[in-house]
Design a protein around this motif. Structure first.
Motif, PDB file in Angstrom:
ATOM      1  N   ALA A   1       0.830  -1.207   0.000  1.00 37.72           N
ATOM      2  CA  ALA A   1       0.000   0.000   0.000  1.00 37.72           C
ATOM      3  C   ALA A   1       0.864   1.256   0.000  1.00 37.72           C
ATOM      4  O   ALA A   1       0.566   2.225  -0.711  1.00 37.72           O
ATOM      5  N   ILE A   2       1.944   1.239   0.761  1.00 41.66           N
ATOM      6  CA  ILE A   2       2.850   2.399   0.800  1.00 41.66           C
ATOM      7  C   ILE A   2       3.499   2.601  -0.565  1.00 41.66           C
ATOM      8  O   ILE A   2       3.590   3.726  -1.062  1.00 41.66           O
ATOM      9  N   HIS A   3       3.923   1.529  -1.198  1.00 39.69           N
ATOM     10  CA  HIS A   3       4.557   1.640  -2.507  1.00 39.69           C
ATOM     11  C   HIS A   3       3.561   2.100  -3.570  1.00 39.69           C
ATOM     12  O   HIS A   3       3.958   2.621  -4.608  1.00 39.69           O
ATOM     13  N   GLU A   4       2.273   1.923  -3.313  1.00 38.16           N
ATOM     14  CA  GLU A   4       1.245   2.388  -4.240  1.00 38.16           C
ATOM     15  C   GLU A   4       0.757   3.792  -3.911  1.00 38.16           C
ATOM     16  O   GLU A   4      -0.164   4.290  -4.534  1.00 38.16           O
ATOM     17  N   GLY A   5       1.362   4.422  -2.907  1.00 37.90           N
ATOM     18  CA  GLY A   5       1.049   5.816  -2.628  1.00 37.90           C
ATOM     19  C   GLY A   5       0.387   6.109  -1.304  1.00 37.90           C
ATOM     20  O   GLY A   5       0.178   7.268  -0.962  1.00 37.90           O
ATOM     21  N   LYS A   6       0.024   5.100  -0.533  1.00 42.88           N
ATOM     22  CA  LYS A   6      -0.579   5.344   0.776  1.00 42.88           C
ATOM     23  C   LYS A   6       0.503   5.876   1.714  1.00 42.88           C
ATOM     24  O   LYS A   6       1.628   5.379   1.722  1.00 42.88           O
ATOM     25  N   PRO A   7       0.191   6.880   2.527  1.00 44.64           N
ATOM     26  CA  PRO A   7       1.203   7.406   3.445  1.00 44.64           C
ATOM     27  C   PRO A   7       1.633   6.375   4.486  1.00 44.64           C
ATOM     28  O   PRO A   7       0.823   5.576   4.958  1.00 44.64           O
ATOM     29  N   GLY A   8       2.899   6.397   4.827  1.00 40.51           N
ATOM     30  CA  GLY A   8       3.414   5.494   5.845  1.00 40.51           C
ATOM     31  C   GLY A   8       4.921   5.403   5.760  1.00 40.51           C
ATOM     32  O   GLY A   8       5.532   5.867   4.794  1.00 40.51           O
TER      33      GLY A   8
END
Length: 62
Positions: free
Chosen positions: A40-47
């Motif tokens: 999810a982070i690599h797809e743009g979700k913050p984290g």
């Protein structure tokens, strides 16, 4: 509505093999959960990917 914030997850006695299997599956589930967070982070979700990668690494060492 009142919420109960305590959960009983496992009760009982287990053979050594069953206990090992339960723990192994528990850690694999946690690793998979964190891997999904990384995706999810690599797809743009913050984290913070580094923090999650450290968690995965620590779980794999256990």
């Amino acid at each position: 509505m009142q919420h109960n914030n305590q959960f009983t997850l496992i009760q009982g006695k287990f053979t050594v093999e069953d206990a090992k299997s339960i723990l192994f599956n528990f850690y694999n589930t946690k690793i998979n959960f964190h891997n999904l967070q990384l995706i999810a982070i690599h797809e743009g979700k913050p984290g913070d990917a580094r923090e999650i990668e450290q968690k995965v690494s620590a779980l794999k060492q256990m």
